[in-house]
Each structure stands twice: as C-alpha cells, then as structure tokens.
Design a protein around this motif. Structure first.
Motif, PDB file in Angstrom:
ATOM      1  N   THR A 162      59.206  30.017 -49.771  1.00 15.96           N
ATOM      2  CA  THR A 162      59.268  31.240 -48.973  1.00 15.96           C
ATOM      3  C   THR A 162      60.030  30.976 -47.681  1.00 15.96           C
ATOM      4  O   THR A 162      60.182  29.833 -47.264  1.00 15.96           O
ATOM      5  N   VAL A 163      60.490  32.036 -47.079  1.00 12.68           N
ATOM      6  CA  VAL A 163      61.196  31.945 -45.804  1.00 12.68           C
ATOM      7  C   VAL A 163      60.210  32.270 -44.677  1.00 12.68           C
ATOM      8  O   VAL A 163      59.312  33.082 -44.857  1.00 12.68           O
ATOM      9  N   ILE A 164      60.364  31.560 -43.568  1.00 15.74           N
ATOM     10  CA  ILE A 164      59.572  31.868 -42.373  1.00 15.74           C
ATOM     11  C   ILE A 164      60.554  32.368 -41.314  1.00 15.74           C
ATOM     12  O   ILE A 164      61.268  31.579 -40.706  1.00 15.74           O
ATOM     13  N   PRO A 165      60.628  33.690 -41.117  1.00 13.61           N
ATOM     14  CA  PRO A 165      61.527  34.205 -40.085  1.00 13.61           C
ATOM     15  C   PRO A 165      60.979  33.906 -38.694  1.00 13.61           C
ATOM     16  O   PRO A 165      59.869  34.302 -38.357  1.00 13.61           O
ATOM     17  N   VAL A 166      61.747  33.185 -37.894  1.00 15.15           N
ATOM     18  CA  VAL A 166      61.328  32.781 -36.560  1.00 15.15           C
ATOM     19  C   VAL A 166      61.907  33.750 -35.540  1.00 15.15           C
ATOM     20  O   VAL A 166      63.112  34.027 -35.535  1.00 15.15           O
ATOM     21  N   ILE A 167      61.059  34.273 -34.692  1.00 20.81           N
ATOM     22  CA  ILE A 167      61.460  35.194 -33.634  1.00 20.81           C
ATOM     23  C   ILE A 167      61.259  34.475 -32.301  1.00 20.81           C
ATOM     24  O   ILE A 167      60.161  34.015 -32.000  1.00 20.81           O
ATOM     25  N   LEU A 168      62.331  34.364 -31.527  1.00 26.67           N
ATOM     26  CA  LEU A 168      62.266  33.740 -30.212  1.00 26.67           C
ATOM     27  C   LEU A 168      62.377  34.808 -29.137  1.00 26.67           C
ATOM     28  O   LEU A 168      62.969  35.864 -29.371  1.00 26.67           O
ATOM     29  N   GLY A 169      61.852  34.526 -27.984  1.00 26.63           N
ATOM     30  CA  GLY A 169      61.963  35.448 -26.855  1.00 26.63           C
ATOM     31  C   GLY A 169      61.985  34.678 -25.552  1.00 26.63           C
ATOM     32  O   GLY A 169      61.376  33.616 -25.430  1.00 26.63           O
ATOM     33  N   SER A 170      62.733  35.199 -24.590  1.00 28.48           N
ATOM     34  CA  SER A 170      62.819  34.561 -23.282  1.00 28.48           C
ATOM     35  C   SER A 170      63.137  35.614 -22.233  1.00 28.48           C
ATOM     36  O   SER A 170      63.884  36.549 -22.486  1.00 28.48           O
ATOM     37  N   ASP A 171      62.552  35.435 -21.064  1.00 30.76           N
ATOM     38  CA  ASP A 171      62.843  36.315 -19.946  1.00 30.76           C
ATOM     39  C   ASP A 171      62.478  35.560 -18.673  1.00 30.76           C
ATOM     40  O   ASP A 171      61.375  35.026 -18.561  1.00 30.76           O
ATOM     41  N   ARG A 172      63.407  35.498 -17.737  1.00 34.26           N
ATOM     42  CA  ARG A 172      63.141  34.771 -16.501  1.00 34.26           C
ATOM     43  C   ARG A 172      61.930  35.377 -15.801  1.00 34.26           C
ATOM     44  O   ARG A 172      61.756  36.582 -15.762  1.00 34.26           O
ATOM     45  N   THR A 173      61.095  34.527 -15.267  1.00 36.46           N
ATOM     46  CA  THR A 173      59.883  34.983 -14.605  1.00 36.46           C
ATOM     47  C   THR A 173      59.689  34.225 -13.298  1.00 36.46           C
ATOM     48  O   THR A 173      60.131  33.091 -13.166  1.00 36.46           O
ATOM     49  N   MET A 174      59.030  34.865 -12.369  1.00 38.86           N
ATOM     50  CA  MET A 174      58.722  34.230 -11.086  1.00 38.86           C
ATOM     51  C   MET A 174      57.447  33.408 -11.247  1.00 38.86           C
ATOM     52  O   MET A 174      56.479  33.866 -11.826  1.00 38.86           O
ATOM     53  N   LEU A 175      57.464  32.193 -10.734  1.00 40.50           N
ATOM     54  CA  LEU A 175      56.305  31.310 -10.835  1.00 40.50           C
ATOM     55  C   LEU A 175      55.466  31.310  -9.575  1.00 40.50           C
ATOM     56  O   LEU A 175      54.330  30.879  -9.583  1.00 40.50           O
ATOM     57  N   SER A 176      56.045  31.762  -8.474  1.00 39.00           N
ATOM     58  CA  SER A 176      55.333  31.710  -7.207  1.00 39.00           C
ATOM     59  C   SER A 176      55.511  33.026  -6.474  1.00 39.00           C
ATOM     60  O   SER A 176      56.624  33.502  -6.288  1.00 39.00           O
ATOM     61  N   THR A 177      54.406  33.591  -6.047  1.00 45.40           N
ATOM     62  CA  THR A 177      54.501  34.821  -5.263  1.00 45.40           C
ATOM     63  C   THR A 177      54.514  34.522  -3.767  1.00 45.40           C
ATOM     64  O   THR A 177      54.852  35.383  -2.973  1.00 45.40           O
ATOM     65  N   LEU A 178      54.141  33.306  -3.388  1.00 45.96           N
ATOM     66  CA  LEU A 178      54.104  32.974  -1.967  1.00 45.96           C
ATOM     67  C   LEU A 178      55.487  32.669  -1.412  1.00 45.96           C
ATOM     68  O   LEU A 178      55.903  33.228  -0.411  1.00 45.96           O
ATOM     69  N   SER A 179      56.206  31.776  -2.084  1.00 44.19           N
ATOM     70  CA  SER A 179      57.528  31.415  -1.564  1.00 44.19           C
ATOM     71  C   SER A 179      58.611  32.313  -2.149  1.00 44.19           C
ATOM     72  O   SER A 179      59.659  32.482  -1.546  1.00 44.19           O
ATOM     73  N   GLY A 180      58.384  32.837  -3.343  1.00 49.27           N
ATOM     74  CA  GLY A 180      59.305  33.793  -3.937  1.00 49.27           C
ATOM     75  C   GLY A 180      60.577  33.216  -4.510  1.00 49.27           C
ATOM     76  O   GLY A 180      61.411  33.942  -5.021  1.00 49.27           O
ATOM     77  N   ASP A 181      60.757  31.896  -4.469  1.00 51.27           N
ATOM     78  CA  ASP A 181      62.017  31.343  -4.963  1.00 51.27           C
ATOM     79  C   ASP A 181      61.832  30.429  -6.168  1.00 51.27           C
ATOM     80  O   ASP A 181      62.762  29.763  -6.589  1.00 51.27           O
TER      81      ASP A 181
END
Length: 164
Positions: free
Chosen positions: A19-38
């Motif tokens: 059988t085939v296993i269709p792989v779905i990837l996803g990515s979206d840049r996200t902020m890791l820190s709300t204090l420094s913001g960078d």
C-alpha cells in the motif's frame, strides 16, 4: 484523498499486498518568544493521508507530528543563503523518508494485517513565504511559473513594496 486518480495509479504500480502511505507535510513560520519578539522558527509537521480528514484535523487526535524545528537565520545572511540553508535542512530531515519510499516498510494496518507500505510525499502545505523558501523563488514572484511580476496582468497596478 484516496479517491484521487494518482492514488489508484500509484497503488497499481506497487507489488500485490502493498500500500501507499501519502505523506502530508506542513510548515509555517512561528514566533517563539512574545517578550523579545525576535525569536522565530519554522516548525515542520507530518501527517498521513490514509487517515480521514476529520481524524487528521481533530485537535486532540495526535495525528500531526512535529518532525523538526528549523531556526530562523539571524539578520545578516543574504536571502539566497537563507533559502539554501532551508532547503538543505529540509533535505536532511526528509532523507530517511526518501530511503523508505524506495524500499518500503512493514506496517501493521487497522485491519490487523501487516502490509509492505511505501511512503510518498504528496503535499506540502505552506503559505507564500515558505513557498518561496522551498522553491528558491524571489519573494514577489510566482513559485509556479516563470513570468516576471511586471509582465503579470494587474500585478503592476499596485506599487511594489520596497525594503531599505
């Protein structure tokens, strides 16, 4: 997803009982820190198309797996360098999947039978900035075609954004 023609064509090309296993990837840049913001990064997620859409999208289903977290390059490197780093990081992260796509892997299916399965990347869900990083296309250009933005109808009516 299993109603698509590509699925059945791919399934027919595999050995009997596989059988085939269709792989779905996803990515979206996200902020890791709300204090420094960078501090930001690109988390890369994986899911499989053998699951129903309702199960795959369910919040508490654990059907979406974080396979990597690509750090954002600090200010300084040229855009081309950042794109190359992104592409090489993705290639390194997905290399084990490439090997499995050729040789296959034995998996226990929902019906209790063990089958030889072949994973294939079928979709990479991203927004426009990630599409530019993946394809190496200049920001503001189309990642799918080779048309200069100035030659696209209606595109040049709006002033282009300029960065200092």
């Amino acid at each position: 997803m299993w109603t698509a023609d590509w699925w059945w064509k791919t399934q027919e090309s595999l050995p009997d009982g596989s059988t085939v296993i269709p792989v779905i990837l996803g990515s979206d840049r996200t902020m890791l820190s709300t204090l420094s913001g960078d501090k930001s990064a690109w988390p890369v997620y994986l899911s499989i198309g053998n699951l129903s859409k309702a199960k795959r999208r369910s919040v508490n289903s654990n059907r979406l797996i974080l396979i990597g977290l690509l750090p954002r390059c600090p200010n300084g490197p040229k855009t081309h360098t950042i794109k190359i780093a992104y592409q090489e990081s993705m290639a390194t992260m997905l290399r084990p999947l490439e090997e499995l796509a050729k040789s296959g892997i034995k998996v226990l299916c929902a019906d209790g039978r063990t089958r030889h399965a072949y994973p294939q990347i079928v979709s990479f869900l991203t927004d426009y900035p990630e599409q530019c990083n993946i394809t190496g296309v200049k920001y503001g250009w189309c990642p799918r075609c080779e048309i200069d933005p100035d030659d696209m109808p209606g595109f040049n009516r709006r002033p282009r954004r300029r960065h200092p």
